[in-house]
Structures are given as C-alpha cells and as structure tokens.
Design an enzyme around this catalytic site. Structure first.
Site, mmCIF file in Angstrom:
data_model
loop_
_atom_site.group_PDB
_atom_site.id
_atom_site.type_symbol
_atom_site.label_atom_id
_atom_site.label_comp_id
_atom_site.label_asym_id
_atom_site.label_seq_id
_atom_site.Cartn_x
_atom_site.Cartn_y
_atom_site.Cartn_z
ATOM 1 C CG ASN A 390 30.812 83.920 -42.000
ATOM 2 O OD1 ASN A 390 31.100 83.838 -43.190
ATOM 3 N ND2 ASN A 390 29.941 83.102 -41.450
ATOM 4 C CG ASP A 391 29.298 88.443 -43.624
ATOM 5 O OD1 ASP A 391 29.068 87.345 -44.160
ATOM 6 O OD2 ASP A 391 28.462 89.049 -42.921
ATOM 7 C CB VAL A 392 35.676 90.605 -42.670
ATOM 8 C CG1 VAL A 392 34.681 91.617 -42.141
ATOM 9 C CG2 VAL A 392 36.093 89.627 -41.579
ATOM 10 C CG PHE A 430 26.063 90.472 -38.761
ATOM 11 C CD1 PHE A 430 25.107 89.987 -37.897
ATOM 12 C CD2 PHE A 430 27.230 90.996 -38.222
ATOM 13 C CE1 PHE A 430 25.298 90.013 -36.532
ATOM 14 C CE2 PHE A 430 27.435 91.027 -36.855
ATOM 15 C CZ PHE A 430 26.466 90.535 -36.011
ATOM 16 C CB ALA A 431 26.107 89.484 -45.546
#
Length: 464
Positions: A390-392, A430-431
């Site tokens: 997701n975030d990456v 996570f962010a």
C-alpha cells in the site's frame, strides 16, 4: 599455551562473524552467511568454556544441546509473518542478558572488595551495559507488543512527551555517573536499570507501525552495543568484536531504512509517524471511481502480457501467499512471459522481509529487483500485480507535501500499462492515508485475500 589457544579460537570465530555478515548482504549467499555465523558462535562459546576452565564436557554438551533445541523449535514453529516479532524479542533478550551480566560482575567485584572497582573501563562499561541493555529490553518488548497486536500499533503521544524522555535520559546518565564514582554502591546500578527500562518504553511507544522496520534495525544495533559493552566488562575480546559488528551493521541498516523512507533517524524517533486513524472524508476520494476485476479478467490480461512485475507487501505475508505467488510465477514463465519482483526496502515489517518470504518459496534471486534497479523500467511493464502492498506504491508520497509519507521514495507502479491491486478492502496502510493509485484509469482492484486471489488467478490461467 592455553591462552594462545583460546585467542586462536576467538580469532577464527571473529573472522567467521565478519564473513557471515558479508555473505548475509545478498539473498543468494545469505544461507552460507547464517552457517558461518552459527559456527563462529559455537566456537566462541567453546572458547569461553576453555578460558574459564569449565571443561566439564558433558555439561558443555548438555548446554549446547538445550540451546540448539530451543533455537530449532523457534525456527520451525515461528511463521514468516511472525519473524519481525521474534527478531524484536531476541533483541530484547540480548539486552536482558547484557545488563544481568553487568550487574552480576559488579556484585562479584564488590563482594571481593576488588581493586578492579577503581578501573574506569570496568565501571564505565558496567554503567553503559545497564543503560543500553535495559533500554533495549523494554523497547524491544514494546515493539513486540505492537507487532503482535497486543497493544495499539499507532503512535502514542501526549503533551510534553519529548521533555519527559529527555528527563529520563538525563536521569539515567546521571545515575551512571554516580555508579562510576561510587562503584561499591550497587543500588545505583539497579536504579540505572529501572530508569533506563522506563526510557525504553517511552522511546518506542510514540513510534507507529509505519516505522517498525527502522525500529527493529535500531534495536538490533542497541543489543549489539550492549553486548560490546559487556565484553569490556568481562575483558572478553570476541564479545567486544561480535557486539561491535552487530551494533555497526544495525546502525548502517537503520540509515539505509531511513533513506528508503526519506526520513531522518531523529524524525523517526521523535516524529511519531504511525498507524494513524483515517480522517473523515478520506474514503470519499474512492467514491464511484473504483473498478473491480475478477480472476478471469486478470488471467486474460496476463495471457496477453510480455512482461509482468509482482510487488509483494505485508498483506501478502499475512495471507501466507508466497507459495501461491510462486505457482503464478511458474505459470507465467512457462508461457514465456518475463516475470520480476519489485522489492521496496521497507515493505513488510522488517528489513529484507519480502526477500526472505520469496526465497522461502524458491523464487530465483535474480528475479528480485530492488527499487532503484526497477523503477526506471515500469513504463515497459504490461501488468503490475500489487499483492498486499500500500504505502510503498502510494503516489501521494510525490504529489502531496502535507502527507505523512511525503518525499518517501516509492515504486513507480503507476507508470505501468495495467495495475492489478490485490487487497481485501480499501483500508489505508500503516501511514493511515488513502491511496490515489486505486482510482487511476489503468488500475483494477481485486478485493480478496492475497493467497486466495493468487490461487484463483492461477486456476483461471490454466483455463485460458
């Protein structure tokens, strides 16, 4: 002669530690690196028995067998998704061992009224062992709790928390000074341990799930530094060398992780980025813009592709989908399709998490491409499959300077011709921020568990 023999054992063990670390730097040689480190540790343990004159061979054998049994049990029972928690726990146990040995050595010297108590190397090293070891223990336990879901993963902040941390840090240093100046007052040492233990909790509680790879690397470094300080307490050269190697490699790895997130270490420790709660209205960006897909449609897209890139993430690890991904890889390569894996440095919950998962599933090492190596070629990719990441892959890192992940280098999957995102829901990473990638015109969402979705795609491919 016996001293020279012990030093020779320590020298060989130290060389094996260095060689092992070098081999661990690449997935292809990592297994040999583990073997080299294990043999080095065995020699170091044997050397300690010789140095202390404890030559009861049956007792030594029993001790080694017990330790080997515990290690083998852990290796066989702990799943790959639980490896970050296990690493955190092992870091903590290293800190515990260090400050207990330091305290025991101090009490032993005080009981003998030894003149060694006036040796600054001994007293300063003992104080350092108490501070660093205790911080490592409790900090690692908090990290374990966050990773295991025993406590909230999000950043825990309160008014004045930075000042409180500074006060506890200064307090532990002050107690360390008193311990050095008054080494016979053993109570100072245990005061150090208590204050430093609280400091360890305070340091890690404000750090959220997004920063766990950095935290684990840093705590690993702490455990090495604590071990090295214990080596100075005991005048044990191999412990000094091994601890220094672990401490230095942990710091280097921490710097690499921070660079991969475009963040400084102070920002990680004091900034408090974590698993933030999704704010009201964030989900609105997806409203009416999501395009769902099916296994059959994905199979048709893959069948027409020439180059496919798979991006693994923590969701893939949770679903234990690595073996299903290998089956998909085999299906595609059998059709003459080029398949590669794009690895982001902080994907997962510890450094190298995705590499280890894929290696466990026998994915060829040369097919695992680091971010810097593959980013420039995404425009030539026909299909990208984002499995649980997701975030990456979140474009907000480049487009929104106010985002918690602003400036973080990401995998440029948005440039591929078609993007398949395998995810159970639209929940943030996570962010805690939404991902505009999901609503791009070239993106299709496959809402399913990572393992089941991959298995369904493999089945559909067989029918095409």
């Amino acid at each position: 002669m016996e001293k020279a023999f012990v030093n020779l054992i320590y020298l060989v063990a130290s060389i094996l530690f260095i060689v092992g670390l070098k081999l661990l730097s690449h997935p292809k040689t990592a297994l040999r690196g583990n073997y080299a480190g294990a043999v080095g540790m065995l020699l170091a343990v044997i050397g300690v028995f010789f140095e202390k004159g404890a030559l009861d061979l049956p007792l030594i054998a029993v001790g080694i067998l017990i330790g080997t049994g515990i290690g083998a049990y852990i290796a066989l029972k702990v799943e790959m998704t639980g490896m970050p928690q296990m690493v955190a726990l092992l870091n903590g146990l290293g800190g515990l061992a260090s400050f207990l040995v330091g305290g025991d050595s101090l009490m032993e010297e005080v009981a003998k009224n030894s003149p060694y108590l006036s040796n600054l190397q001994f007293t300063i090293s003992t104080a350092a062992t108490g501070i660093i070891g205790a911080v490592t223990l409790t900090g690692s336990l908090v990290a374990f709790g966050k990773l295991q879901g025993l406590m909230p993963e999000k950043s825990v902040r309160y008014f004045g928390d930075q000042i409180v941390k500074v006060l506890f840090f200064v307090g532990s240093i002050a107690l360390g000074y008193f311990s050095v100046m008054h080494p016979t007052a053993i109570e100072y040492y245990w005061y150090i341990v208590i204050v430093a233990s609280i400091l360890g909790v305070l340091l890690v509680m404000p750090i959220g799930g997004a920063d766990m790879p950095v935290v684990i690397a840093l705590l690993n470094s702490y455990s090495g530094i604590a071990a090295s300080a214990t080596g100075f307490v005991l005048n044990n050269n191999v412990l000094i060398i091994a601890g220094s190697l672990v401490g230095a490699s942990g710091i280097i790895l921490t710097q690499i992780m921070c660079k991969a997130m475009n963040r400084s270490l102070p920002n990680v420790l004091f900034g408090g980025l974590g698993a933030a709660t999704t704010s009201k209205g964030e989900e609105d960006i997806y409203s009416g813009k999501i395009r769902s897909t099916s296994a059959e449609e994905v199979a048709m897209l893959l069948d027409m592709a020439q180059r496919v890139v798979i991006v693994p993430g923590y969701g893939m690890a949770v679903a234990q989908a690595q073996h299903a991904v290998r089956d998909l890889y085999n299906q595609l390569t059998d059709r003459g399709i080029e398949v590669e894996f794009a690895i982001h440095p902080v994907a997962g919950r510890m450094p190298g998490h995705m590499n280890v998962l894929l290696a466990e599933a026998d994915i060829p090492y040369d097919k695992m491409k680091e971010m810097d190596e593959i980013n420039s070629s995404f425009e030539q990719v026909d299909v990208v499959i984002v499995n649980g990441a997701n975030d990456v892959v979140n474009p907000l890192a480049k487009t929104d300077p106010t985002s918690p992940i602003a400036g973080m280098p990401i995998l440029d999957v948005d440039k591929a011709k078609t993007i398949i995102v395998i995810k159970r829901s639209l929940s943030p990473g996570f962010a805690g921020v939404p991902n505009p990638l999901f609503i791009q015109e070239n993106a299709l969402m496959y809402f399913q568990d990572g393992k089941k979705a991959t298995q369904e795609i493999v089945t559909a491919l067989k029918d095409t």
